[in-house]
Scaffold this active site. Structure first.
Site, PDB file in Angstrom:
ATOM      1  N   ASP A 155      48.388  38.965  42.906  1.00  0.00           N
ATOM      2  CA  ASP A 155      48.507  37.503  42.690  1.00  0.00           C
ATOM      3  C   ASP A 155      49.869  36.803  43.241  1.00  0.00           C
ATOM      4  O   ASP A 155      49.658  35.839  43.645  1.00  0.00           O
ATOM      5  CB  ASP A 155      48.770  37.394  41.012  1.00  0.00           C
ATOM      6  N   GLY A 183      46.299  33.123  40.200  1.00  0.00           N
ATOM      7  CA  GLY A 183      45.528  33.546  41.515  1.00  0.00           C
ATOM      8  C   GLY A 183      44.578  34.574  41.106  1.00  0.00           C
ATOM      9  O   GLY A 183      43.099  34.120  41.469  1.00  0.00           O
ATOM     10  N   ASP A 184      44.791  35.470  40.233  1.00  0.00           N
ATOM     11  CA  ASP A 184      43.949  36.438  39.879  1.00  0.00           C
ATOM     12  C   ASP A 184      42.765  35.652  38.901  1.00  0.00           C
ATOM     13  O   ASP A 184      41.527  35.943  39.000  1.00  0.00           O
ATOM     14  CB  ASP A 184      44.443  37.633  39.082  1.00  0.00           C
ATOM     15  N   VAL A 185      43.210  35.008  37.965  1.00  0.00           N
ATOM     16  CA  VAL A 185      42.467  34.284  36.637  1.00  0.00           C
ATOM     17  C   VAL A 185      41.502  33.367  37.519  1.00  0.00           C
ATOM     18  O   VAL A 185      40.126  33.336  37.355  1.00  0.00           O
ATOM     19  CB  VAL A 185      43.311  33.957  35.777  1.00  0.00           C
ATOM     20  N   GLY A 188      38.713  35.137  39.236  1.00  0.00           N
ATOM     21  CA  GLY A 188      37.758  35.498  38.183  1.00  0.00           C
ATOM     22  C   GLY A 188      36.928  34.527  37.691  1.00  0.00           C
ATOM     23  O   GLY A 188      35.629  34.777  37.656  1.00  0.00           O
TER      24      GLY A 188
END
Length: 413
Positions: A155, A183-185, A188
């Site tokens: 991230d 960034g990850d979320v 997703g």
């Protein structure tokens, strides 16, 4: 947790939107697991394949202060309502079991580095040949093609490469990360959104799809008006701390009690009411503050005036005054305060579930509410907890054929 339990409903309620959809989850850490967790929240039967000896890396990141060794807090945050099956994808026999699961799945999600799924015999080309209706989603830092394809990305790297860090922080301070793995979320979320759309598309075409999600692409896609400044004007937006370069007053102001309250005067209609709230109608009469454009140009001066006023009264007084005059505002909460917020309690967002090892744990639930739809969630799984159950329910394997596949992880079942 079995699939029928996952979609349990009271009389008069509706099944969750993705009830009956089988998702094979080959993901780990945050971006991929967050994607599949959203699908689980929507009612899909999400089966997470984990390496038998250690499982998802987040099971071993470390414990929160004061927590026991068996409390997998980091893992739990992105893996509720799933089932876990422990298979070694480098073992030919267990790889075949995973391939058989993919044959009956509706969706496969993976977030290995590009090329790894193919080397494990779980790539799109192979699986789609045996299951033409399969929806297959790959989530990676930079996508499956391009010069950055093989770069490693977590991230903070995505926050840096997307420009987000360059606009976060105060003007004269170094660039700063956002205090959450957005960034990850976000990647997703885009993955789950694309998968849900592909499921609908398949109902019309009867064909599966391949989806390539890049964390870099996803972050750039949500930057909004600030990115428009670069796109349309060719300018690099600057760091402004908690100020808004186009709105004033807009900042976080400290009260007499030491708390901070975030406010934003969004338009000229709010300006007079704000002046009433702070007892400074004289500011409303000043020509240099009459329009939003002028206030934005004078924001340093205006924010200094407002900051001085906020120091004169308590947090409770300011919250009441701002409420009475309908000014957008909020106490700057800590995480604990945010969880204890009366609106969060009213929405019943925080759920309590019983974990097999940790007992009662609290999790943030799904942020949507459908009419006539239960919003219950279920415990994150222990490593390999559902291996036998999944092989029986998805593949109809009898006991002898299951035993050889699960000999390494019997203690987890």
């Amino acid at each position: 947790m079995s699939q029928d339990k996952n979609n349990r409903r009271d009389e008069g309620s509706l099944p969750k939107p993705l009830a009956g959809i089988k998702v094979l989850d080959l993901t780990r850490v945050i971006a991929g697991p967050y994607c599949t967790m959203m699908l689980a929240d929507m009612g899909a039967d999400v089966v997470k394949i984990e390496e038998p000896s250690r499982g998802d890396e987040l099971r071993w990141v470390g414990r929160y202060q004061g927590r026991a060794d068996h409390d997998e807090d980091y893992f739990n945050a992105s893996n509720r309502s799933k089932r876990s099956i422990a298979l070694n994808l480098k073992d030919q026999h267990e790889q075949k079991i995973a391939s058989d699961l993919a044959r009956v799945a509706d969706v496969v999600v993976e977030n290995f580095s590009p090329g790894v799924a193919e080397r494990l015999g779980m790539g799109w080309q192979v699986l789609s040949e045996q299951n033409p209706g399969l929806i297959y989603c790959s989530i990676s830092g930079f996508g499956q093609s391009g010069p950055y394809r093989n770069r490693l990305a977590l991230d903070p790297i995505i926050q840096a490469v997307s420009g987000v860090m360059s606009v976060t922080g105060h003007e004269n301070d170094p660039p700063m990360q956002i205090g959450a793995p957005l960034g990850d979320v976000i990647a997703g979320m885009f993955g789950a959104y694309s998968i849900a759309a592909a499921i609908y598309g398949r109902s019309i075409t009867q064909k599966g799809r391949y989806i390539d999600i890049s964390m870099q692409d996803s972050m750039l896609a949500v930057l909004g008006p600030r990115m428009g400044e670069a796109l349309q004007a060719g300018l690099n937006p600057k760091r402004h701390g908690n100020e808004n370069p186009m709105r004033a007053p807009a900042n976080s102001y400290q009260t007499k009690g030491g708390d901070y309250i975030a406010i934003i005067v969004q338009n000229d209609n709010h300006w007079e009411n704000f002046c009433k709230a702070i007892g400074r109608l004289d500011l409303f009469e000043l020509p240099e503050f009459r329009t939003m454009e002028n206030r934005a140009l004078q924001r340093k001066r205006l924010n200094a005036i407002v900051a001085g006023e906020f120091l004169l009264h308590s947090t409770e007084q300011w919250m009441r005054r701002l409420d009475e005059n309908r000014i957008p505002h909020s106490l700057v909460n800590t995480y604990l305060q945010a969880l204890d917020d009366i609106q969060v309690k009213h929405r019943k967002l925080i759920k309590e579930v019983i974990h097999p090892a940790s007992g009662s744990i609290r999790l943030v639930g799904a942020p949507w509410k459908f009419n006539q739809d239960l919003d219950e969630i279920f415990s994150p799984p222990m490593l390999g907890q559902h291996t036998r159950e999944v092989l029986q329910s998805w593949l109809g394997r009898d006991e002898p054929s299951i035993s050889s596949a699960t000999s390494q992880q019997k203690e987890n079942i």
